[in-house]
Motif scaffolding. Structure first.
Motif, PDB file in Angstrom:
ATOM      1  N   ALA A  83       0.841  -1.201   0.000  1.00 45.01           N
ATOM      2  CA  ALA A  83       0.000   0.000   0.000  1.00 45.01           C
ATOM      3  C   ALA A  83       0.873   1.248   0.000  1.00 45.01           C
ATOM      4  O   ALA A  83       0.606   2.210  -0.717  1.00 45.01           O
ATOM      5  CB  ALA A  83      -0.911  -0.005   1.216  1.00 45.01           C
ATOM      6  N   VAL A 126      -1.441  10.746   0.788  1.00 45.07           N
ATOM      7  CA  VAL A 126      -2.161   9.552   1.235  1.00 45.07           C
ATOM      8  C   VAL A 126      -3.554   9.511   0.604  1.00 45.07           C
ATOM      9  O   VAL A 126      -3.997   8.466   0.129  1.00 45.07           O
ATOM     10  CB  VAL A 126      -2.240   9.509   2.767  1.00 45.07           C
ATOM     11  CG1 VAL A 126      -3.202   8.424   3.217  1.00 45.07           C
ATOM     12  CG2 VAL A 126      -0.866   9.237   3.345  1.00 45.07           C
ATOM     13  N   ASN A 127      -4.219  10.660   0.549  1.00 45.94           N
ATOM     14  CA  ASN A 127      -5.548  10.651  -0.061  1.00 45.94           C
ATOM     15  C   ASN A 127      -5.490  10.246  -1.520  1.00 45.94           C
ATOM     16  O   ASN A 127      -6.349   9.526  -2.012  1.00 45.94           O
ATOM     17  CB  ASN A 127      -6.213  12.021   0.069  1.00 45.94           C
ATOM     18  CG  ASN A 127      -6.750  12.215   1.468  1.00 45.94           C
ATOM     19  OD1 ASN A 127      -6.923  11.241   2.201  1.00 45.94           O
ATOM     20  ND2 ASN A 127      -7.001  13.445   1.847  1.00 45.94           N
ATOM     21  N   CYS A 137      -3.270   8.279  -2.797  1.00 43.33           N
ATOM     22  CA  CYS A 137      -3.023   6.829  -2.799  1.00 43.33           C
ATOM     23  C   CYS A 137      -4.333   6.088  -2.587  1.00 43.33           C
ATOM     24  O   CYS A 137      -4.621   5.115  -3.290  1.00 43.33           O
ATOM     25  CB  CYS A 137      -2.077   6.431  -1.682  1.00 43.33           C
ATOM     26  SG  CYS A 137      -0.409   6.923  -1.955  1.00 43.33           S
ATOM     27  N   LEU A 138      -5.112   6.539  -1.611  1.00 42.96           N
ATOM     28  CA  LEU A 138      -6.365   5.851  -1.310  1.00 42.96           C
ATOM     29  C   LEU A 138      -7.301   5.909  -2.508  1.00 42.96           C
ATOM     30  O   LEU A 138      -7.995   4.945  -2.819  1.00 42.96           O
ATOM     31  CB  LEU A 138      -7.042   6.467  -0.090  1.00 42.96           C
ATOM     32  CG  LEU A 138      -6.279   6.326   1.222  1.00 42.96           C
ATOM     33  CD1 LEU A 138      -7.135   6.787   2.373  1.00 42.96           C
ATOM     34  CD2 LEU A 138      -5.818   4.907   1.452  1.00 42.96           C
ATOM     35  N   ARG A 144      -8.686   2.568  -4.050  1.00 44.61           N
ATOM     36  CA  ARG A 144     -10.125   2.297  -4.145  1.00 44.61           C
ATOM     37  C   ARG A 144     -10.507   1.938  -5.574  1.00 44.61           C
ATOM     38  O   ARG A 144     -11.239   0.989  -5.813  1.00 44.61           O
ATOM     39  CB  ARG A 144     -10.928   3.522  -3.711  1.00 44.61           C
ATOM     40  CG  ARG A 144     -11.130   3.589  -2.238  1.00 44.61           C
ATOM     41  CD  ARG A 144     -12.365   4.386  -1.851  1.00 44.61           C
ATOM     42  NE  ARG A 144     -12.438   4.450  -0.411  1.00 44.61           N
ATOM     43  CZ  ARG A 144     -12.038   5.485   0.312  1.00 44.61           C
ATOM     44  NH1 ARG A 144     -11.586   6.558  -0.297  1.00 44.61           N
ATOM     45  NH2 ARG A 144     -12.100   5.464   1.624  1.00 44.61           N
ATOM     46  N   VAL A 168     -10.323   0.862   3.987  1.00 48.92           N
ATOM     47  CA  VAL A 168      -9.437   1.765   3.241  1.00 48.92           C
ATOM     48  C   VAL A 168      -9.075   2.966   4.118  1.00 48.92           C
ATOM     49  O   VAL A 168      -7.929   3.417   4.130  1.00 48.92           O
ATOM     50  CB  VAL A 168     -10.096   2.196   1.920  1.00 48.92           C
ATOM     51  CG1 VAL A 168      -9.296   3.288   1.256  1.00 48.92           C
ATOM     52  CG2 VAL A 168     -10.209   1.009   0.982  1.00 48.92           C
ATOM     53  N   ASP A 169     -10.046   3.439   4.916  1.00 41.22           N
ATOM     54  CA  ASP A 169      -9.758   4.566   5.805  1.00 41.22           C
ATOM     55  C   ASP A 169      -8.735   4.194   6.872  1.00 41.22           C
ATOM     56  O   ASP A 169      -7.805   4.965   7.143  1.00 41.22           O
ATOM     57  CB  ASP A 169     -11.044   5.033   6.497  1.00 41.22           C
ATOM     58  CG  ASP A 169     -11.770   6.047   5.647  1.00 41.22           C
ATOM     59  OD1 ASP A 169     -11.146   6.528   4.673  1.00 41.22           O
ATOM     60  OD2 ASP A 169     -12.926   6.347   5.943  1.00 41.22           O
ATOM     61  N   GLY A 221      -5.479   4.044   5.380  1.00 41.21           N
ATOM     62  CA  GLY A 221      -5.008   5.406   5.120  1.00 41.21           C
ATOM     63  C   GLY A 221      -4.464   6.035   6.393  1.00 41.21           C
ATOM     64  O   GLY A 221      -3.451   6.735   6.355  1.00 41.21           O
ATOM     65  N   MET A 263      -1.088   4.805   6.850  1.00 39.42           N
ATOM     66  CA  MET A 263      -0.146   5.390   5.888  1.00 39.42           C
ATOM     67  C   MET A 263       0.206   6.819   6.281  1.00 39.42           C
ATOM     68  O   MET A 263       1.359   7.233   6.194  1.00 39.42           O
ATOM     69  CB  MET A 263      -0.769   5.367   4.487  1.00 39.42           C
ATOM     70  CG  MET A 263      -0.826   3.981   3.895  1.00 39.42           C
ATOM     71  SD  MET A 263      -1.851   3.917   2.434  1.00 39.42           S
ATOM     72  CE  MET A 263      -0.770   4.689   1.244  1.00 39.42           C
ATOM     73  N   LYS A 264      -0.811   7.563   6.721  1.00 40.37           N
ATOM     74  CA  LYS A 264      -0.564   8.946   7.154  1.00 40.37           C
ATOM     75  C   LYS A 264       0.416   8.951   8.310  1.00 40.37           C
ATOM     76  O   LYS A 264       1.302   9.795   8.388  1.00 40.37           O
ATOM     77  CB  LYS A 264      -1.871   9.595   7.591  1.00 40.37           C
ATOM     78  CG  LYS A 264      -2.450  10.485   6.521  1.00 40.37           C
ATOM     79  CD  LYS A 264      -3.724  11.142   6.989  1.00 40.37           C
ATOM     80  CE  LYS A 264      -4.607  11.341   5.787  1.00 40.37           C
ATOM     81  NZ  LYS A 264      -6.001  11.196   6.011  1.00 40.37           N
ATOM     82  N   GLY A 277      -3.351  -0.376  10.523  1.00 37.53           N
ATOM     83  CA  GLY A 277      -3.174  -0.266   9.075  1.00 37.53           C
ATOM     84  C   GLY A 277      -2.806  -1.616   8.470  1.00 37.53           C
ATOM     85  O   GLY A 277      -3.323  -1.989   7.422  1.00 37.53           O
TER      86      GLY A 277
END
Ligand SMILES: Nc1ncnc2c1ncn2[C@@H]1O[C@H](COP(=O)(O)OP(=O)(O)O)[C@@H](O)[C@H]1O
Ligand SMILES: [Mg+2]
Length: 675
Positions: A7, A170-171, A173-174, A178, A209-210, A213, A216-217, A400
């Motif tokens: 990810a 990160v957003n 990436c998400l 998705r 996914v959140d 994320g 990841m953040k 995560g």
């Protein structure tokens, strides 16, 4: 872990942004330690009755005195060495004395070197202080405070840029994950959806996914920024007195151990919580979809209890995650306080008792000034704050991990039915269909269809009959390859359908399924689903053929622009069925599969549909599943399925004569019609 790293790799296209965020983090860290270093000059100003200028001068003088003393000491020691060398060689103590003296000289020389370095630093400081610093002590204080404020403001800016860059990356990436995830899911086999259901999938798109994320953040943000801050403070602290700083760091491995334990528990807890979320989704979806059934049977209390149980279950799991998350901070804080207190005691001892070594480590050659010690504490405390903020990092990352595992387990699924994108395209002309010794089962060992041999000629209308659950729908689902047979082969025009391009195969086939699914869109768009560029005339023609045009124009408020509601719930069953039929007609298939397509229609519409069948048959093969005797009359041939085998094939008349299974079915239907 591996999946989470995968990810993280999604951030590769945004590496420059990430690099920028790291630069900002470094700048912020530098300013962070600088802010706390400002304590020293402030303490100095208050602690002595001097201004900076005179303080530097006295320091230089003191240093110079020390240097002079040491230079003299070295001279004396060297003299001593000479006298030892002049001793007679036979003297047994000569070598020992010489060695000792030499060691002393080396020690004092190192001290001299340190003192010289120090005086050099003071000289540099003096140059700076003389040219820039105010003479007045109050003004100096003001200047220091001003520097601190500007530093904090700048640091704020850097932190802001760093955090927003990381969030942005990160957003993005998400967003990519998705979409990739959706793409993979849509390409999965039909059987996958039967197994897990949408309630399993939906939370993966949203909460999993959140959560991933969030991990990841944390990695790209806190994990980089906070240790840098701590590192900056610790470096300055080490520069002031590395021995004491080192003592403080003894607790680090211990803290790491505790965090690891917490993290593992956290990962498990998060996984359970996400699973709880799935079961909540499942109930929601079922109840909202089947709301009519729930209400009709007055089962609201049961559903309420079921949902209550699922949410309570989720609540407990979520509480546990919160507890773990909340527990880490205080524990880490406690550990840092213990560490700082330990070092404080040690430092206080050094200041008050002025020893030069503790536990055999040389602490300081001349003891510590209280100001230096306080400065050290300030820096260590400043290093503790980022460490405290890091405390829940590990648990976040473990969450995560758990989420990434759930997501990537799907991303890694390969559809069994391959699209054969490179394979030859199935040409659109003749469509002779042949089932050769086809066997099929949904689960191993439970054979549903066995040894099906059938040959259907182009342009034929073939009806399939049989008891409920005998596998009619399943057999026809093999044609568009929703499933593949376990054994045997299906040929279209003599070509094995597994060897042709899947899209080209499916483009030839149109299906009206038993469940009559419609999208929440207008009638027009639903009919034109297979043919998004169809004109109004084409759509209307298809609707006419399906006997849908009339009711669309007369019964629906906005004609073709009427919205059909969720799953077409605003239409009657028969209306929905005819819209589905129109959709299939518009696709202009060469093979048309109609699964119980007249089940919801009145006899009048049925008769009209039969006429349509005759019109349509000229250039296509039509396969029907039906129980209606009237519809059966349309068929050229009827295939009777019984216990997973073809019991008989033939026309209505032939079967009435020869096939007992067919006779039974027919009798039951007749009785029903009469009744
Ligand atoms: N997706 C599926 N997974 C597992 N079993 C299934 C699935 N679809 C149908 N079945 C089973 O296969 C049997 C035949 O179903 P189906 O072909 O729909 O029967 P028919 O259309 O003749 O009424 C049924 O017993 C049903 O339980
Ligand atoms: Mg069926």
């Amino acid at each position: 872990m591996r999946n989470f790293i995968r990810a993280l790799r999604f951030a590769w296209p945004f590496r420059f942004r990430l690099a920028a965020s790291i630069c900002f983090a470094i700048l912020a860290a530098a300013l962070w330690s600088l802010n706390f270093t400002a304590i020293y000059p402030i303490l100095k100003i208050f602690g002595t009755n001097q201004n900076l200028q005179s303080w530097v001068d006295t320091s230089i003088d003191q240093c110079q005195l020390g240097i002079d003393a040491r230079v003299k000491e070295i001279a004396v020691l060297r003299d001593g060495l000479k006298t030892f060398e002049e001793l007679k060689d036979e003297n047994p103590k000569k070598e020992t004395l010489k060695r000792r003296q030499q060691a002393q000289i080396t020690r004092v020389e190192t001290e001299l070197k340190t003192a010289q370095d120090e005086i050099y630093r003071y000289h540099v400081a003096k140059k700076f202080i003389d040219s820039y610093c105010p003479v007045d002590r109050f003004q100096t204080l003001l200047a220091v405070l001003l520097i601190v404020i500007v530093g904090v403001a700048l640091r704020g800016c850097f932190e802001f840029w760093q955090e927003s860059l990381v969030g942005d990356v990160v957003n993005r990436c998400l967003f990519r994950i998705r979409n990739l995830f959706f793409r993979r899911c849509v390409h999965l086999d039909v059987s996958n959806f039967g197994e897990v259901g949408t309630h399993e999938l939906m939370p993966r798109f949203i909460s999993d996914v959140d959560t991933m994320g969030g991990g990841m953040k944390t990695i790209y943000g806190k994990v980089i920024a906070e240790p840098l801050k701590a590192l900056a403070c610790i470096s300055v602290a080490a520069w002031i007195n590395w021995q004491l700083t080192l003592l403080c760091l003894v607790l680090v491995p211990f803290a790491l151990y505790v965090l690891t334990r917490f993290g593992r528990t956290m990962k498990r807890a998060t996984k359970k919580m996400l699973e709880g979320m799935s079961s909540m989704y499942k109930i929601l979806q079922e109840v909202f979809q089947g709301i009519r059934i729930v209400k009709a049977f007055a089962r609201e209390p049961r559903e309420r209890r079921r949902f209550h149980k699922a949410t309570r279950d989720h609540l407990y799991k979520a509480q546990w995650v919160i507890t773990l998350d909340a527990m880490t901070s205080p524990i880490i804080e406690l550990m840092t306080v213990v560490a700082v207190a330990g070092v404080f005691l040690m430092g206080a001892y050094i200041v008050l008792e002025k020893p030069t070594r503790i536990f055999g480590i040389a602490i300081s050659d001349q003891g510590l000034e209280p100001e230096t010690l306080l400065q050290l504490y300030a820096l260590l405390a400043a290093a503790a704050d980022p460490v405290r903020r890091l405390s829940n990092v590990y648990t976040r990352i473990q969450s995560g991990f758990a989420a990434a595992e759930r997501i990537f387990s799907y991303l890694d699924r390969e559809p069994k039915i391959q699209a054969n994108a490179e394979a030859p395209v199935l040409e659109r002309h003749q469509t002779d269909i042949e089932f050769r010794n086809v066997c099929f089962s949904y689960s191993p060992g439970q054979v549903l269809l066995e040894g099906i041999d059938l040959h259907i000629k182009h342009g034929e209308i073939v009806a399939f009959v049989g008891k409920n659950g005998c596998g009619k729908t399943s057999l026809l689902n093999l044609l568009p390859r929703f499933f593949d047979p376990d054994h045997g082969t299906i040929f279209i025009d003599g070509v094995d359908i597994r060897q042709v391009n899947l899209r080209s195969l499916r483009k030839q086939i149109a299906i009206v399924t038993q469940d009559m699914f419609l999208f929440d869109d207008t009638i027009f768009n639903n009919i034109a689903y297979a043919h998004p560029r169809a004109t109004k005339e084409q759509v209307e023609a298809a609707a006419r053929k399906a006997q849908a045009h009339e009711f669309i124009m007369s019964d629906l408020p906005n004609g073709y622009d009427t919205l059909v509601g969720n799953e077409g719930k605003k239409l009657s069953g028969g209306q929905r069925q005819r819209i589905c039929l129109a959709r299939a007609f518009l696709a202009e298939p060469t093979i048309l599969i109609l699964d119980e397509f007249t089940s919801q229609n009145d006899p009048e519409a049925e008769v009209d549909l039969h006429r349509t069948m005759h019109e349509l048959r000229h250039n296509r093969t039509i396969l029907l599943i039906t129980h209606r005797p009237h519809t059966l009359e349309v068929a050229d041939r009827i295939v009777v399925l019984e216990e997973g085998r073809v019991a008989a094939t033939g026309t209505h008349a032939e079967l009435m004569r020869t096939c007992p299974a067919y006779q039974r079915l027919h009798d039951v239907q007749q009785k029903r019609l009469v009744a």
